[in-house]
Design a protein around this motif. Structure first.
Motif, short mmCIF file in Angstrom:
data_model
loop_
_atom_site.label_atom_id
_atom_site.label_comp_id
_atom_site.label_asym_id
_atom_site.label_seq_id
_atom_site.Cartn_x
_atom_site.Cartn_y
_atom_site.Cartn_z
N ARG A 1 -12.48 -1.28 -5.71
CA ARG A 1 -12.99 -2.06 -4.59
C ARG A 1 -13.54 -3.36 -5.15
NH1 ARG A 1 -13.34 -0.61 0.12
NH2 ARG A 1 -15.23 -1.69 0.56
N GLY A 2 -13.20 -4.44 -4.52
CA GLY A 2 -13.72 -5.73 -4.95
C GLY A 2 -13.35 -6.07 -6.38
N ASP B 1 -10.29 3.25 7.32
CA ASP B 1 -11.67 3.02 7.76
C ASP B 1 -11.96 1.54 8.04
OD1 ASP B 1 -12.13 5.73 7.60
OD2 ASP B 1 -13.18 5.63 5.68
N ASP C 1 -15.41 0.01 9.14
CA ASP C 1 -16.53 0.12 8.21
C ASP C 1 -16.40 -0.94 7.12
OD1 ASP C 1 -17.35 2.30 9.71
OD2 ASP C 1 -16.38 3.75 8.38
N GLU C 2 -17.12 -2.02 7.28
CA GLU C 2 -16.97 -3.17 6.38
C GLU C 2 -17.10 -2.79 4.90
OE1 GLU C 2 -19.30 -7.34 5.46
OE2 GLU C 2 -19.29 -6.57 7.51
N ASP C 3 -18.03 -1.93 4.57
CA ASP C 3 -18.26 -1.59 3.17
C ASP C 3 -17.41 -0.43 2.66
OD1 ASP C 3 -20.15 -3.61 2.92
OD2 ASP C 3 -21.80 -2.30 3.50
N ALA C 4 -16.62 0.19 3.54
CA ALA C 4 -15.82 1.34 3.13
C ALA C 4 -14.33 1.16 3.39
CB ALA C 4 -16.31 2.60 3.84
N SER C 5 -13.94 0.06 4.00
CA SER C 5 -12.53 -0.11 4.35
C SER C 5 -11.69 -0.35 3.09
CB SER C 5 -12.36 -1.26 5.33
OG SER C 5 -12.81 -2.46 4.77
#
Length: 130
Positions: A2-3, A97, A100-104
């Motif tokens: 992620r990121g 997801d 969900d901004e932090d879990a997509s």
């Protein structure tokens, strides 16, 4: 991954082993709910009913009078990319997801995620990928 950090192979492995909830589209086709972005069809998938409910709410499906229930299919991530994506016309990935901004997470139609025959980068020169 992620990121830009983490281990992408582990994330893909978890995605493939995870049962996902995929909402069915409204209408006569009874297909999976999808959206379009950047020339790619994205199949919406969710890791649990809470994530699916947040998505439904973001699309205006409240709990008030006249609210409809969303039907969904439970399917392993592997089956989604190995068996479903080959039946869809055009480049297709999976958006997990998305409410969900932090879990997509996005699993695009590229080599290593979908079969080479359905990957948008299958014919690309990958000499620099070493």
């Amino acid at each position: 991954m992620r990121g830009g950090s983490g281990h992408s192979g582990r994330l893909l492995g978890e995605f493939r082993r995870t049962p996902l909830l995929v909402p069915l589209s409204e209408g006569d086709d009874g297909g999976l709910m999808t959206g379009w972005q950047g020339g790619v069809r994205w199949i919406y998938a969710f890791t649990d009913e809470g994530a699916l409910a947040r998505f439904a709410q973001s699309r205006g499906a409240g709990a008030g009078t006249g609210a409809r229930e969303w039907e969904y299919l439970s399917i392993l991530g592997a089956r989604l990319v190995d068996a479903v994506i080959p039946t869809v016309d055009g480049p297709t990935g999976v958006a997990v997801d998305v409410a969900d901004e932090d879990a997509s997470m996005l699993f695009p139609p590229v080599v290593g995620i979908v079969a080479d025959a359905y990957a948008v980068d299958a014919g690309a020169d990958r000499a620099d990928a070493v």
